[in-house]
Scaffold this motif. Structure first.
Motif, PDB file in Angstrom:
ATOM      1  N   ARG A  79      14.492  51.182 -27.187  1.00 23.63           N
ATOM      2  CA  ARG A  79      14.617  50.896 -25.756  1.00 23.63           C
ATOM      3  C   ARG A  79      13.432  50.025 -25.359  1.00 23.63           C
ATOM      4  O   ARG A  79      12.295  50.506 -25.324  1.00 23.63           O
ATOM      5  N   ILE A 112      10.393  57.329 -21.251  1.00 27.71           N
ATOM      6  CA  ILE A 112       9.497  56.362 -20.599  1.00 27.71           C
ATOM      7  C   ILE A 112       8.056  56.852 -20.570  1.00 27.71           C
ATOM      8  O   ILE A 112       7.124  56.042 -20.485  1.00 27.71           O
ATOM      9  N   CYS A 120      15.925  58.782 -23.976  1.00 23.26           N
ATOM     10  CA  CYS A 120      15.900  57.908 -22.820  1.00 23.26           C
ATOM     11  C   CYS A 120      16.484  58.653 -21.623  1.00 23.26           C
ATOM     12  O   CYS A 120      17.507  59.332 -21.741  1.00 23.26           O
ATOM     13  N   ALA A 121      15.825  58.531 -20.470  1.00 22.29           N
ATOM     14  CA  ALA A 121      16.311  59.213 -19.264  1.00 22.29           C
ATOM     15  C   ALA A 121      17.717  58.749 -18.905  1.00 22.29           C
ATOM     16  O   ALA A 121      18.461  59.461 -18.236  1.00 22.29           O
ATOM     17  N   TYR A 170      12.984  56.036 -12.419  1.00 25.04           N
ATOM     18  CA  TYR A 170      12.806  57.426 -12.892  1.00 25.04           C
ATOM     19  C   TYR A 170      12.624  58.429 -11.763  1.00 25.04           C
ATOM     20  O   TYR A 170      11.843  59.368 -11.831  1.00 25.04           O
TER      21      TYR A 170
END
Ligand SMILES: Nc1nc2c(c(=O)[nH]1)N[C@H]1C(S)=C(S)[C@@H](COP(=O)(O)O)O[C@H]1N2
Ligand SMILES: [Mo]
Length: 372
Positions: free
Chosen positions: A51, A217, A104-105, A242
Motif C-alpha cells: 500500500r 497507516i 490496511c484500514a 482515518y
C-alpha cells in the motif's frame, strides 16, 4: 496460453506483481486469497500486499539517517538540532522481534458497494490488504531512551521519506502520523528486517515502524524522522483521513487506531466445487484487539453455522488459520460466510455502518461458489 498481463505500476512498486498472486490497484497491490494456500502462518515477503500513497523510494542505507527531535527530548528540541542515527547505529541498539499483521484500514472497502449498495471512496480492496510477517528491529522506546526522552512527552510523529501525497490538487505533505507515547513505548518497533531479511524497498527499507494491532497507516515506511512532543501532534492522516466520517458517525469521531476484525476464505470468488465431493474449506481470521476465539462458517448463505477448526499459531495482532470439511450437495450457486469472534468477545457483524472513506469493513463477507 499466456496468462493475464503483468501489471505495470510505472515503477511505483518495485517488486514483481505476478497476477496469480496479486490484484493491482494503481499504486497498491493486494494479495489474492485464493493463492494463499501455499503460505504458512507468515506471508512470504514477495507475496505481501503493498500500500503506497505515492511510490516506493530507493534509499541508500549508507546515506540514510533517522532524525529525532522535538520538545519532548532532553536535547535536540528543534529540528535544526535533530539527533541523527545511521543505519549501522540503529542496528547496534538492543533489538527485538514481533509477529504482527499489517492491515490496511480500507481492507474490504469494495464490499460497502458490493454488499451494502453504498460504495466508498478509495482503493477498492477486496480482503487482500492484509499480511502477517515476522518483524525485527529496535523497540521505539529503546530509540527514544537512547536519544533522551522527557517524562512529559506525549506524542511521536513519524514521517516517511516518500514523495508528498497530493490528492485532488491538495498537497498533504509527506506521509506521516502521530503515535501516542503509551503505544510508542509499549510494543512499537523501528523494524529493519521482515521475515529474517532486510526490509525490501516496497516494505520500508531501510527502516519502518511496525505498530502491532493498529491499522496499517500507523506503521510508517521509509522512516525519516521522529518528532517527539509534549503536546499532542496531528497530521492529515489523523485529522482528515482515518476517521469514520459521514453516515451515522458523529462529526467528532476520533482517528481510528486499532485494527478491525475480519475473515477470508482461501478460495477464488466464484470457485467451482463438485457436488457430492468432500472439500476442506480453509481461511484465516484476524482482529487487531486480541487472538481469535472462534470462527463460525456457513455453507448455506447464513442459515446454519458450524464452528471451524482453528489450527496453528493464534498471535494477538496477527491472525488464526482455520478449516472446515464440507460436502456440497445440490448443484447451483451457494454463498459461503465466515464470522470470527475474538478473545474480547467482538464478533463480525452482518453489516458495517457506512463511512465516507470506506474504512474498517468488518462485516461478514458473502463468498459465492458454484457447485456443479
Ligand atoms: N511512508 C509511508 N508509510 C506508509 C504508507 C505510505 O504510503 N507511505 N502506507 C501506509 C499504509 S496505508 C499501509 S496499509 C501500510 C502498508 O504496508 P506495506 O506496503 O508494507 O504492506 O503502510 C503504511 N505506511
Ligand atoms: Mo492502509
Amino acid at each position: 496460453m499466456p496468462g493475464p498481463p503483468v501489471p505495470d505500476t510505472g515503477g511505483r512498486i518495485a517488486k514483481p506483481l505476478p497476477p496469480e498472486h496479486f490484484t493491482h490497484h494503481d499504486t497498491n497491490a493486494e494479495m489474492r486469497w485464493e493463492a494463499a494456500g501455499d503460505q504458512g502462518y507468515l506471508v512470504d515477503t514477495e507475496r505481501f500486499f503493498v500500500r503506497n500513497h505515492t511510490a516506493t523510494p530507493r534509499i541508500d542505507a549508507d546515506r540514510w539517517r533517522l532524525r529525532v527531535w522535538g520538545d519532548g527530548l532532553r536535547c535536540a528540541r528543534t529540528e535544526d538540532e535533530a539527533v541523527t542515527l545511521s543505519y549501522a547505529a540503529l542496528r547496534r541498539l538492543p533489538s527485538a522481534s514481533a509477529t504482527a499483521a499489517l492491515t490496511c484500514a480500507g481492507n474490504g472497502r469494495s464490499f460497502f458497494g458490493r454488499q451494502q449498495s453504498q460504495g466508498a471512496e478509495g482503493t477498492p480492496w477486496e480482503l487482500g490488504g492484509i499480511g502477517v510477517a515476522r518483524w525485527h528491529g529496535v523497540p521505539l522506546g529503546t530509540v527514544l531512551e537512547h536519544v533522551g526522552v522527557r517524562p512529559d512527552a506525549v506524542s511521536v510523529l513519524a514521517t516517511g521519506l516518500d514523495e508528498p501525497f497530493v490528492e485532488d490538487g491538495v498537497d498533504h505533505g509527506p506521509v506521516r502520523r502521530p503515535l501516542p507515547m503509551e503505544k510508542a513505548l509499549d510494543d512499537t518497533l523501528v523494524a529493519y528486517e521482515m521475515n529474517g531479511a532486510p526490509l525490501p524497498p516496497d516494505h520500508g527499507f531501510p527502516a519502518r515502524l511496525v505498530v502491532p494491532g493498529w491499522i496499517g497507516i500507523a506503521s510508517i515506511k521509509w522512516l525519516g524522522s521522529l518528532q517527539v512532543s509534549t503536546t499532542p501532534l496531528d497530521s492529515p492522516w489523523t485529522t482528515t483521513f482515518y476517521r469514520l466520517q459521514g453516515g451515522e458517525h458523529p462529526a467528532d469521531s476520533p482517528p481510528i487506531t486499532t485494527g478491525g476484525i475480519g475473515s477470508a476464505f482461501q478460495l477464488a470468488r466464484g470457485a467451482r466445487l463438485r457436488a457430492g465431493e468432500r472439500v476442506v474449506l480453509r481461511g484465516r481470521s484476524w482482529s487487531g484487539l486480541a487472538p481469535i476465539r472462534s470462527v463460525a462458517v456457513s455453507t448455506d448463505g447464513g442459515d446454519t453455522w458450524s464452528d471451524a477448526r482453528l489450527n496453528g499459531p493464534n498471535e494477538p495482532g496477527a491472525w488464526a488459520c482455520w478449516e472446515l470439511d464440507w460436502r456440497p450437495q445440490a448443484p447451483g450457486r451457494v454463498e459461503l460466510l465466515a464470522r470470527a469472534t475474538d478473545e474480547t468477545g467482538r464478533t463480525q457483524p452482518a453489516t458495517e455502518p457506512w463511512n465516507r472513506y470506506g474504512y474498517y469493513f468488518s462485516a461478514v463477507v458473502r463468498h459465492p461458489v458454484e457447485v456443479g
